[in-house]
Design a protein around this motif. Sequence first.
Motif, PDB file in Angstrom:
ATOM      1  N   ASP A  35       0.781   5.642   0.362  1.00 51.77           N
ATOM      2  CA  ASP A  35      -0.007   6.694   0.985  1.00 51.77           C
ATOM      3  C   ASP A  35      -0.489   7.692  -0.060  1.00 51.77           C
ATOM      4  OD1 ASP A  35      -0.950   8.046   3.420  1.00 51.77           O
ATOM      5  OD2 ASP A  35       0.463   9.606   2.807  1.00 51.77           O
ATOM      6  N   VAL A  36      -1.801   7.681  -0.329  1.00 47.14           N
ATOM      7  CA  VAL A  36      -2.365   8.549  -1.359  1.00 47.14           C
ATOM      8  C   VAL A  36      -2.154  10.031  -1.051  1.00 47.14           C
ATOM      9  CG1 VAL A  36      -4.491   9.229  -2.554  1.00 47.14           C
ATOM     10  CG2 VAL A  36      -4.021   6.809  -2.113  1.00 47.14           C
TER      11      VAL A  36
ATOM     12  N   GLN B  77       0.841  -1.183   0.000  1.00 43.04           N
ATOM     13  CA  GLN B  77       0.000   0.000   0.000  1.00 43.04           C
ATOM     14  C   GLN B  77       0.885   1.245   0.000  1.00 43.04           C
ATOM     15  OE1 GLN B  77      -3.377  -0.130  -0.183  1.00 43.04           O
ATOM     16  NE2 GLN B  77      -3.256  -2.361  -0.245  1.00 43.04           N
TER      17      GLN B  77
ATOM     18  N   MET C 228      -0.319  12.622  -3.670  1.00 43.79           N
ATOM     19  CA  MET C 228      -0.983  13.829  -4.167  1.00 43.79           C
ATOM     20  C   MET C 228      -0.224  15.083  -3.746  1.00 43.79           C
ATOM     21  SD  MET C 228      -3.618  12.906  -5.935  1.00 43.79           S
ATOM     22  CE  MET C 228      -4.799  14.244  -5.955  1.00 43.79           C
TER      23      MET C 228
ATOM     24  N   THR D 236      -3.406   5.945 -10.342  1.00 45.47           N
ATOM     25  CA  THR D 236      -4.780   5.921  -9.839  1.00 45.47           C
ATOM     26  C   THR D 236      -5.059   7.124  -8.947  1.00 45.47           C
ATOM     27  OG1 THR D 236      -4.747   3.495  -9.934  1.00 45.47           O
ATOM     28  CG2 THR D 236      -6.461   4.524  -8.585  1.00 45.47           C
ATOM     29  N   SER D 237      -4.092   7.470  -8.093  1.00 45.79           N
ATOM     30  CA  SER D 237      -4.280   8.576  -7.155  1.00 45.79           C
ATOM     31  C   SER D 237      -4.401   9.907  -7.875  1.00 45.79           C
ATOM     32  CB  SER D 237      -3.112   8.635  -6.165  1.00 45.79           C
ATOM     33  OG  SER D 237      -2.999   7.450  -5.427  1.00 45.79           O
TER      34      SER D 237
ATOM     35  N   ALA E  17      -0.394   2.827  -8.198  1.00 48.64           N
ATOM     36  CA  ALA E  17      -0.915   3.678  -7.131  1.00 48.64           C
ATOM     37  C   ALA E  17      -0.829   5.155  -7.492  1.00 48.64           C
ATOM     38  CB  ALA E  17      -0.156   3.407  -5.830  1.00 48.64           C
TER      39      ALA E  17
END
Length: 281
Positions: free
Chosen positions: A15-16, A13, A20, A95-96, A92
């Motif tokens: 961290d979005v 995973q 960003m 997508t983010s 990730a």
Amino acid sequence: MTLSSATKPVQEQYDVPSIMAGIYGDGIIGLKGAFSREWVAQLGRELPELYTAALARPGGAVGRGTNRHYVEIHPEDISGFLDLVTHPWIVAVCTSVLGPNYKIVEIGFDVPNPGAKDQPWHRDFPATSETLVDRRLNSLAFNLTTVDVEEDMGPFEIAPGTQWDDPSEYDHGMFPPVSLFPRYHALAQRKLPKMGDISARSALTIHRGTANVSNKPRPVLVLGVDAPGAGHDEKHDLQFTRAYYEQLPQEVKDHLICRVVDELEPIMQGHTIEGLMMGDA
């Protein structure tokens, strides 16, 4: 051609908010050690052959300044394409920043050769109203070096936060006037990635390649990804043979804007940057 297995990062995973914040803040983020050195070494053996072939073909390589070229390639020309586009960090980040329906539109590589000079500060294409008015970023460029970058090899420089700069004085919306260069010099961060590191950036963030005063080239793989409707696919020609395309997982096919052909056709470069072809800083 077989598809190799990349070294997967321990964490599944990412961290979005950090992703960003990095893309919308500095305009560039990175992941160290995303791939094994062995995986990158294989890529490093493949790119020079593709470079030689592109230089021998009309329109196969585009100048990016003195002793610099960009070459757009077919994904199946490299053995690690599937590893690359399914890497969990790349997925990730896409997508983010770009949303779940992001599209891969380009793959190629840059080569700053010995004797390459400082490029002028620039963007890779003009900003649209989506960025200038709506304050959204709708494309990403991923870079993966095939060598350990050293200070004398013409490292990439970027001026963090400048993806939001007003381009009204820029030539063709891409090239800031020389009067703004001191601002970019003051902000500049010089990147010295190692084999296996990946970066992701907004191509609107002001950047340049610096002078390569070594006796070694500095090849770097480039992967271009759009949010739906960004339109950069119009400048590229992503192709797959039917046999290769059919073996791709559906979750990869869903993120491609491409042509499926019986036989790969030579790519005529569609994304030229005139200001870089005409000279150096």
